[in-house]
Design a protein around this motif. Structure first.
Motif, PDB file in Angstrom:
ATOM      1  N   ALA A  27       0.739  -1.326  -0.111  1.00  0.00           N
ATOM      2  CA  ALA A  27       0.075   0.000  -0.053  1.00  0.00           C
ATOM      3  C   ALA A  27       0.897   1.090  -0.010  1.00  0.00           C
ATOM      4  O   ALA A  27       0.645   2.211  -0.667  1.00  0.00           O
ATOM      5  CB  ALA A  27      -1.110  -0.005   1.001  1.00  0.00           C
ATOM      6  N   GLY A  28       1.691   1.369   0.688  1.00  0.00           N
ATOM      7  CA  GLY A  28       2.460   2.694   0.857  1.00  0.00           C
ATOM      8  C   GLY A  28       1.722   3.830   1.264  1.00  0.00           C
ATOM      9  O   GLY A  28       0.796   3.769   2.178  1.00  0.00           O
ATOM     10  N   GLU A  29       1.727   4.601   0.748  1.00  0.00           N
ATOM     11  CA  GLU A  29       0.923   6.031   0.833  1.00  0.00           C
ATOM     12  C   GLU A  29      -0.115   6.075   0.062  1.00  0.00           C
ATOM     13  O   GLU A  29      -1.084   6.753   0.095  1.00  0.00           O
ATOM     14  CB  GLU A  29       1.979   7.352   0.537  1.00  0.00           C
ATOM     15  CG  GLU A  29       3.048   7.403   1.291  1.00  0.00           C
ATOM     16  CD  GLU A  29       2.799   7.605   2.899  1.00  0.00           C
ATOM     17  OE1 GLU A  29       1.779   8.431   3.066  1.00  0.00           O
ATOM     18  OE2 GLU A  29       3.422   7.142   3.694  1.00  0.00           O
ATOM     19  N   SER A  30      -0.446   5.301  -1.044  1.00  0.00           N
ATOM     20  CA  SER A  30      -1.749   5.358  -1.806  1.00  0.00           C
ATOM     21  C   SER A  30      -2.515   4.159  -1.846  1.00  0.00           C
ATOM     22  O   SER A  30      -1.994   2.993  -1.340  1.00  0.00           O
ATOM     23  CB  SER A  30      -1.272   5.625  -3.146  1.00  0.00           C
ATOM     24  OG  SER A  30      -0.224   4.652  -3.732  1.00  0.00           O
ATOM     25  N   PRO A  31      -3.572   4.177  -2.434  1.00  0.00           N
ATOM     26  CA  PRO A  31      -4.642   2.962  -2.325  1.00  0.00           C
ATOM     27  C   PRO A  31      -4.033   2.053  -3.261  1.00  0.00           C
ATOM     28  O   PRO A  31      -3.397   2.336  -4.150  1.00  0.00           O
ATOM     29  CB  PRO A  31      -5.979   3.692  -2.606  1.00  0.00           C
ATOM     30  CG  PRO A  31      -5.642   5.104  -2.497  1.00  0.00           C
ATOM     31  CD  PRO A  31      -4.491   5.372  -2.578  1.00  0.00           C
TER      32      PRO A  31
END
Length: 144
Positions: free
Chosen positions: A21-25
């Motif tokens: 996922a990290g920072e984004s969907p």
């Protein structure tokens, strides 16, 4: 005892979501390709996971899914419960672990199955999504 593909795929998809996922969907298409799970099947699972409060959907370009709670607060048994009808080791037990045999007396082996069910649930409740993701990261490092 064998868990259904619903349970197995839901846990795999949640690990994949958290892992990448990290920072984004993350889109279901990406999870589908990464985990080799049918997109249609994932869509059905994620409806249940969203209802269970494990994921949130993000609409629009770059949309997809994100975790609704911290991964350390999501237990594996909860994920399975959200997509399974029940998690019992034999067909004559109900979701509460009670004997559902047709005779007036419960089956003579009921305590064996009830104990097994309790131990399975305890084992699954002892692991979180964060634990599984940490193991997955370690496995990825070893495979490189």
């Amino acid at each position: 005892m064998r868990l259904s593909t619903k349970a197995q795929y839901a846990v795999r998809a949640m690990v994949s979501l958290h892992l990448y996922a990290g920072e984004s969907p993350v889109s279901l298409r990406v999870i589908s390709e990464r985990e080799d799970i049918s997109l249609t099947y994932l869509e059905q699972l994620f409806v249940k996971l969203r209802r269970g409060g494990f994921v949130d959907s993000v609409r629009g370009p770059g949309g997809g899914y994100v975790l609704a709670r911290d991964a350390a607060q999501i237990r594996v048994d909860e994920i399975i419960d959200s997509v399974e009808e029940s998690l019992v080791p034999v067909s004559c037990m109900d979701a509460d672990g009670q004997c559902g045999c047709q005779s007036d007396a419960r089956c003579v082996t009921h305590t064996v199955w009830q104990g097994l069910g309790a131990r399975i649930r305890l084992f699954l409740a002892s692991m979180t999504l964060a634990d599984l993701t940490a193991e997955a990261r370690q496995q990825i490092k070893l495979n490189k």
